[in-house]
Design an enzyme around this catalytic site. Sequence first.
Site, PDB file in Angstrom:
ATOM      1  N   TRP A 102      -4.480  -2.757  -6.407  1.00 39.71           N
ATOM      2  CA  TRP A 102      -3.879  -3.974  -6.969  1.00 39.71           C
ATOM      3  C   TRP A 102      -4.143  -4.067  -8.465  1.00 39.71           C
ATOM      4  CZ3 TRP A 102      -0.190  -5.560  -4.137  1.00 39.71           C
ATOM      5  CH2 TRP A 102      -0.277  -5.428  -2.743  1.00 39.71           C
ATOM      6  N   ASP A 174      -7.613 -11.450 -10.959  1.00 39.22           N
ATOM      7  CA  ASP A 174      -6.855 -11.577  -9.715  1.00 39.22           C
ATOM      8  C   ASP A 174      -7.886 -11.806  -8.610  1.00 39.22           C
ATOM      9  OD1 ASP A 174      -5.497 -11.253  -7.351  1.00 39.22           O
ATOM     10  OD2 ASP A 174      -4.648  -9.286  -7.828  1.00 39.22           O
ATOM     11  N   LYS A 198      -4.811 -15.536   1.985  1.00 39.55           N
ATOM     12  CA  LYS A 198      -6.022 -14.910   2.537  1.00 39.55           C
ATOM     13  C   LYS A 198      -7.110 -15.963   2.775  1.00 39.55           C
ATOM     14  CE  LYS A 198      -4.630 -11.011  -0.220  1.00 39.55           C
ATOM     15  NZ  LYS A 198      -4.116 -10.070   0.789  1.00 39.55           N
TER      16      LYS A 198
HETATM   17  N1  PMP Z   1      -3.769  -8.742  -5.450  1.00 37.91           N
HETATM   18  C1  PMP Z   1      -4.610  -8.532  -4.427  1.00 37.91           C
HETATM   19  C2  PMP Z   1      -6.063  -8.354  -4.698  1.00 37.91           C
HETATM   20  C3  PMP Z   1      -4.101  -8.469  -3.116  1.00 37.91           C
HETATM   21  O1  PMP Z   1      -4.930  -8.236  -2.093  1.00 37.91           O
HETATM   22  C4  PMP Z   1      -2.721  -8.643  -2.890  1.00 37.91           C
HETATM   23  C5  PMP Z   1      -2.103  -8.636  -1.515  1.00 37.91           C
HETATM   24  N2  PMP Z   1      -2.731  -7.934  -0.542  1.00 37.91           N
HETATM   25  C6  PMP Z   1      -1.890  -8.836  -4.008  1.00 37.91           C
HETATM   26  C7  PMP Z   1      -2.444  -8.899  -5.246  1.00 37.91           C
HETATM   27  C8  PMP Z   1      -0.416  -9.014  -3.836  1.00 37.91           C
HETATM   28  O2  PMP Z   1      -0.231 -10.316  -3.451  1.00 37.91           O
HETATM   29  P1  PMP Z   1       1.189 -10.943  -3.118  1.00 37.91           P
HETATM   30  O3  PMP Z   1       1.647 -10.302  -1.868  1.00 37.91           O
HETATM   31  O4  PMP Z   1       0.842 -12.394  -2.981  1.00 37.91           O
HETATM   32  O5  PMP Z   1       2.082 -10.680  -4.272  1.00 37.91           O
END
Ligand code: PMP
Length: 363
Positions: A102, A174, A198
């Site tokens: 990510w 993030d 989450k």
């Molecule tokens: N950042 C992290 C740390 C994540 O775990 C995730 C999703 N698993 C995301 C970003 C992407 O998030 P979204 O699906 O809400 O765009």
Amino acid sequence: MERVYNFSAGPAMLPEAVLEEAARELVNYKGTGMSVMEMSHRSSSYDQIHQDTQDLLRELMNIPDHYEILFLQGGASTQFAMVPLNLMTQHGKADYILTGNWAKKAYDEAVRYGDVAIAASSKDANFTYIPNMAEVTFRDEIDYVHICSNNTIYGTRFRPDNLPQTGDVPLVADMSSNILSEVYDVNDFGLIYAGAQKNMGPAGLTVVIIDKALIQEPQPSTPTMLTYKTHADKNSLYNTPPTYTIYMTKLVLEWLKDLGGVEAMAKINQEKADLLYDFIDQSDFYRSAVTAKDDRSLMNIPFLTPNADLDAQFVKEAAINGLHTLKGHRNVGGLRASIYNAMPIEGVQALVNFMDTFEKNHR
Ligand code: PMP
């Protein structure tokens, strides 16, 4: 059928008490004669929910008044673009720390909008640790430093005492997969963002906590909807917010507050993670790739059996035993137990018991 223990990385388990409360209020919310889902986002009933949710988050995370709390959409993935578009405006430069998938996605997006460099990375060891932030330096004249505080796929996290030392440069995090799971000092950050699905509620809401000093004119051509100022000026009611998800988030935050808040939750989370990791570490059947023990995530715990066939067998047998969604992310394989705030310790104990039995049957 009974409810199962759901170890999904997200959308993830919600507290049962919250689901029951939502069910009670589903058709007729507090005598309004309608569901929150059906309510105008301009109504006084909804306005109260909106305000209460912000207030609760502010209280639980101890967010100072000079931070704005925004309720946006588009997931954390939209923030990968919104952050550079709005913050990379003075010098056109930012430094990123790569500690997983990510973080890399955030970096790849930011590259489109300016001069972006990698200040540190743990790719050399397949993202199994967090670099020592005391040793990391940054370029001069950068607009911000970006981290992913918890690496959902690789199962590592920045301890609150191992954050980048950025001085006056804003730190952006993030926090999608560990917001509200342990105590971070909001003052250490210029901006925090997180998808709700989450640790806060259902999918559909992205929370942004931003130092008001960072709410400025964005890069030229930035869409109105991707401009923080648009949402800050209208208290996140510029357009229709994800009203029902915000309502659900309010219920989750109330549940967390009743439980004693983030500090109390952090203790429980540490207990849960220790229970699972202690079992993995004493076993010569299971193993963890996260050998940097201090950097282990409290939320996402990846582990492996001796081979891929047994991993698949484990997922199958676990589900029959009421333990669901334990398959590891496709990037890393193996198994992963996501044990967010809503996962009770009984769920982790049930998983450990099952792991013990599985080991005896398959070693
Ligand atoms: N950042 C992290 C740390 C994540 O775990 C995730 C999703 N698993 C995301 C970003 C992407 O998030 P979204 O699906 O809400 O765009």
